[in-house]
Write a protein that holds these residues in place. Structure first.
Motif, PDB file in Angstrom:
ATOM      1  N   THR A 265      47.947  38.050  51.558  1.00 41.62           N
ATOM      2  CA  THR A 265      49.034  37.716  52.481  1.00 41.62           C
ATOM      3  C   THR A 265      49.713  36.449  51.967  1.00 41.62           C
ATOM      4  N   ASP A 266      50.866  36.155  52.543  1.00 42.68           N
ATOM      5  CA  ASP A 266      51.590  34.943  52.157  1.00 42.68           C
ATOM      6  C   ASP A 266      51.162  33.729  52.965  1.00 42.68           C
ATOM      7  N   SER A 267      50.230  33.901  53.875  1.00 43.47           N
ATOM      8  CA  SER A 267      49.776  32.781  54.698  1.00 43.47           C
ATOM      9  C   SER A 267      49.228  31.670  53.807  1.00 43.47           C
ATOM     10  N   PRO A 268      49.517  30.418  54.133  1.00 47.57           N
ATOM     11  CA  PRO A 268      48.995  29.311  53.313  1.00 47.57           C
ATOM     12  C   PRO A 268      47.496  29.128  53.513  1.00 47.57           C
ATOM     13  N   GLY A 269      46.857  28.514  52.546  1.00 49.77           N
ATOM     14  CA  GLY A 269      45.428  28.234  52.662  1.00 49.77           C
ATOM     15  C   GLY A 269      44.573  29.434  52.307  1.00 49.77           C
ATOM     16  N   LEU A 270      43.326  29.423  52.784  1.00 46.06           N
ATOM     17  CA  LEU A 270      42.355  30.428  52.389  1.00 46.06           C
ATOM     18  C   LEU A 270      42.469  31.712  53.202  1.00 46.06           C
ATOM     19  N   ASN A 271      43.346  31.744  54.194  1.00 49.36           N
ATOM     20  CA  ASN A 271      43.571  32.972  54.939  1.00 49.36           C
ATOM     21  C   ASN A 271      44.138  34.037  54.004  1.00 49.36           C
ATOM     22  N   GLY A 272      43.486  35.214  53.980  1.00 52.15           N
ATOM     23  CA  GLY A 272      43.964  36.282  53.122  1.00 52.15           C
ATOM     24  C   GLY A 272      43.554  36.162  51.667  1.00 52.15           C
ATOM     25  N   LEU A 273      42.531  35.356  51.381  1.00 55.36           N
ATOM     26  CA  LEU A 273      42.015  35.237  50.012  1.00 55.36           C
ATOM     27  C   LEU A 273      40.743  36.060  49.886  1.00 55.36           C
ATOM     28  N   VAL A 274      40.732  36.987  48.942  1.00 55.24           N
ATOM     29  CA  VAL A 274      39.555  37.826  48.692  1.00 55.24           C
ATOM     30  C   VAL A 274      39.205  37.750  47.210  1.00 55.24           C
ATOM     31  N   ARG A 275      38.033  38.265  46.874  1.00 53.73           N
ATOM     32  CA  ARG A 275      37.606  38.273  45.475  1.00 53.73           C
ATOM     33  C   ARG A 275      37.369  39.710  45.015  1.00 53.73           C
ATOM     34  N   LEU A 276      37.880  40.042  43.861  1.00 53.07           N
ATOM     35  CA  LEU A 276      37.561  41.294  43.192  1.00 53.07           C
ATOM     36  C   LEU A 276      36.587  40.981  42.072  1.00 53.07           C
ATOM     37  N   GLU A 277      35.565  41.828  41.902  1.00 59.94           N
ATOM     38  CA  GLU A 277      34.589  41.538  40.862  1.00 59.94           C
ATOM     39  C   GLU A 277      34.006  42.815  40.281  1.00 59.94           C
ATOM     40  N   VAL A 278      33.593  42.722  39.033  1.00 54.93           N
ATOM     41  CA  VAL A 278      32.880  43.801  38.361  1.00 54.93           C
ATOM     42  C   VAL A 278      31.696  43.194  37.628  1.00 54.93           C
ATOM     43  N   VAL A 279      30.775  44.050  37.242  1.00 53.39           N
ATOM     44  CA  VAL A 279      29.616  43.633  36.455  1.00 53.39           C
ATOM     45  C   VAL A 279      29.667  44.352  35.112  1.00 53.39           C
ATOM     46  N   VAL A 280      29.455  43.603  34.028  1.00 52.92           N
ATOM     47  CA  VAL A 280      29.467  44.190  32.685  1.00 52.92           C
ATOM     48  C   VAL A 280      28.282  43.663  31.890  1.00 52.92           C
ATOM     49  N   ASN A 281      27.850  44.467  30.936  1.00 54.54           N
ATOM     50  CA  ASN A 281      26.904  43.975  29.940  1.00 54.54           C
ATOM     51  C   ASN A 281      27.626  42.939  29.090  1.00 54.54           C
ATOM     52  N   LYS A 282      27.008  41.801  28.899  1.00 54.42           N
ATOM     53  CA  LYS A 282      27.707  40.701  28.213  1.00 54.42           C
ATOM     54  C   LYS A 282      28.148  41.092  26.803  1.00 54.42           C
ATOM     55  N   ASP A 283      27.419  42.009  26.170  1.00 58.35           N
ATOM     56  CA  ASP A 283      27.806  42.450  24.829  1.00 58.35           C
ATOM     57  C   ASP A 283      29.029  43.359  24.854  1.00 58.35           C
ATOM     58  N   ASP A 284      29.382  43.889  26.040  1.00 58.56           N
ATOM     59  CA  ASP A 284      30.521  44.796  26.159  1.00 58.56           C
ATOM     60  C   ASP A 284      31.789  44.093  26.644  1.00 58.56           C
ATOM     61  N   PHE A 285      31.675  42.819  27.003  1.00 59.32           N
ATOM     62  CA  PHE A 285      32.813  42.160  27.647  1.00 59.32           C
ATOM     63  C   PHE A 285      34.052  42.146  26.766  1.00 59.32           C
ATOM     64  N   GLU A 286      33.932  41.747  25.503  1.00 57.09           N
ATOM     65  CA  GLU A 286      35.103  41.643  24.634  1.00 57.09           C
ATOM     66  C   GLU A 286      35.821  42.980  24.508  1.00 57.09           C
ATOM     67  N   ALA A 287      35.045  44.065  24.429  1.00 59.82           N
ATOM     68  CA  ALA A 287      35.655  45.393  24.295  1.00 59.82           C
ATOM     69  C   ALA A 287      36.317  45.850  25.591  1.00 59.82           C
ATOM     70  N   LEU A 288      35.820  45.349  26.718  1.00 59.49           N
ATOM     71  CA  LEU A 288      36.295  45.841  28.016  1.00 59.49           C
ATOM     72  C   LEU A 288      37.269  44.901  28.713  1.00 59.49           C
ATOM     73  N   LYS A 289      37.422  43.683  28.224  1.00 59.05           N
ATOM     74  CA  LYS A 289      38.130  42.681  29.015  1.00 59.05           C
ATOM     75  C   LYS A 289      39.567  43.080  29.338  1.00 59.05           C
ATOM     76  N   LYS A 290      40.290  43.695  28.403  1.00 58.17           N
ATOM     77  CA  LYS A 290      41.669  44.093  28.696  1.00 58.17           C
ATOM     78  C   LYS A 290      41.719  45.154  29.790  1.00 58.17           C
ATOM     79  N   GLU A 291      40.733  46.057  29.797  1.00 52.24           N
ATOM     80  CA  GLU A 291      40.680  47.077  30.835  1.00 52.24           C
ATOM     81  C   GLU A 291      40.312  46.473  32.188  1.00 52.24           C
ATOM     82  N   ILE A 292      39.452  45.446  32.162  1.00 52.80           N
ATOM     83  CA  ILE A 292      39.108  44.758  33.410  1.00 52.80           C
ATOM     84  C   ILE A 292      40.340  44.053  33.978  1.00 52.80           C
ATOM     85  N   PHE A 293      41.076  43.335  33.109  1.00 52.40           N
ATOM     86  CA  PHE A 293      42.279  42.647  33.569  1.00 52.40           C
ATOM     87  C   PHE A 293      43.282  43.650  34.134  1.00 52.40           C
ATOM     88  N   ARG A 294      43.433  44.782  33.458  1.00 49.44           N
ATOM     89  CA  ARG A 294      44.377  45.806  33.925  1.00 49.44           C
ATOM     90  C   ARG A 294      43.941  46.365  35.279  1.00 49.44           C
TER      91      ARG A 294
END
Length: 319
Positions: free
Chosen positions: A234-263
């Motif tokens: 939301t456009d509300s100021p402050g922490l209202n409407g702030l959420v987190r998106l997250e995924v879990v990856v094998n650390k050895d796979d991060f470089e290969a997957l990072k562009k897909e994660i960002f997308r």
């Protein structure tokens, strides 16, 4: 199958019928520099979005608290299911004919489990209700762990059919992230920031649809890492409407997957703000987006009646 009466009847149990799971009370946020930014550029605001998204969530109803020698067991029902959002419509992936996953759980602290010689997964009969034993340092933690396992199973069931979002943190390392599949955690109640206070507060100045650069943090399981972004819905100021998106990856796979994660995060940053409203008169809004709220209401239809469960306990213990 064991019977509850045979376990506790000689120990003078006290039974408390639980009428309310309790109101949501926000926790203090823990700030730290554990997370490291891993995205060089400002995240792209995309016109494209996923055609469909599958949401997975659970609802829990605790019917009885059984106190024995100062330790508390909890008798609960957990219902877990999924919903698909597509073309502006929500469709639960279950029905009265094809019901969601539903389990009765007798959550027991380790001290009592040892006293009763019970193991995780044992079945205890409470009148005609078979309850699965879940053991933890406390009954509450045992319930949380059992619910996470149920959610993992439902996530696995729908992987590959659309991108899967699990309500809450990703608390398992398998299945790990796959492009256009997920799973992605949607964290609404942020208790750990992974960044310092000043940085976290700066996220509150974002506008709806904007997200932070991705953050990478270690997991207790050393081969895996959590990759996350903070999204303003939301456009509300402050922490209202702030959420987190997250995924879990094998650390050895991060470089290969990072562009897909960002997308993936960019595509979800386009769609999720459309699924809420800055409406303080609605419970847990705007973070509790409409598809998740609707899924929760649908799951609640599969709870057993409180009075029926209470009398099952009374009959079993002959109180």
């Amino acid at each position: 199958m064991l019977d509850l009466s045979s376990l506790v009847s000689t120990l003078n149990p006290r039974i408390l019928q639980v009428q309310d799971e309790g109101s949501f009370l926000p926790q203090n946020i823990t700030y730290s520099g554990d997370g490291k930014f891993v995205e060089d550029d400002i995240p792209e605001i995309m016109n494209q979005e996923y055609e469909s998204v599958i949401f997975v969530d659970s609802r829990r109803r605790t019917f009885e608290a059984i106190s024995i020698e100062g330790f508390v067991m909890l008798f609960s029902q957990i219902v877990t299911g999924a919903l698909i959002y597509s073309d502006g419509l929500c469709q639960p992936l279950f029905s009265p004919v094809k019901s969601p996953e539903s389990k009765f759980v007798l959550a027991i602290p380790e001290v009592l489990a040892n006293l009763f010689h019970l193991l995780d997964g044992d079945i205890v009969a409470i009148d005609e209700i078979p309850a699965i034993v879940a053991i933890g340092s406390t009954a509450e933690r045992a319930l949380d762990s059992f619910m996470q396992k149920m959610e993992k199973q439902v996530v696995e069931k729908y992987l590959g059919k659309s991108v899967v979002i699990k309500d809450g943190a990703i608390d398992f390392v398998t299945p790990a992230f796959q492009p256009n599949i997920g799973p992605v955690g949607l964290v609404k109640n942020i208790e750990r920031a992974y960044v310092e206070l000043e940085t976290f507060l700066s996220f509150g100045r974002m506008k709806a649809g904007e997200r932070s650069k991705c953050i990478r943090a270690k997991l207790s399981t050393h081969d895996y890492e959590r990759v996350m972004t903070y999204l303003k819905i939301t456009d509300s100021p402050g922490l209202n409407g702030l959420v987190r998106l997250e995924v879990v990856v094998n650390k050895d796979d991060f470089e290969a997957l990072k562009k897909e994660i960002f997308r993936c995060f960019n595509l979800l940053a386009k769609i999720i703000p459309k699924l809420t409203a800055d409406a303080p008169f609605l419970p847990r809004m705007p973070e509790n987006i409409f598809p998740v709220s609707y899924l929760e209401k649908c799951l609640e239809k599969f709870f057993y009646d409180r009075n029926y469960v209470h009398w099952s306990v009374i009959k079993t213990l002959k109180l």
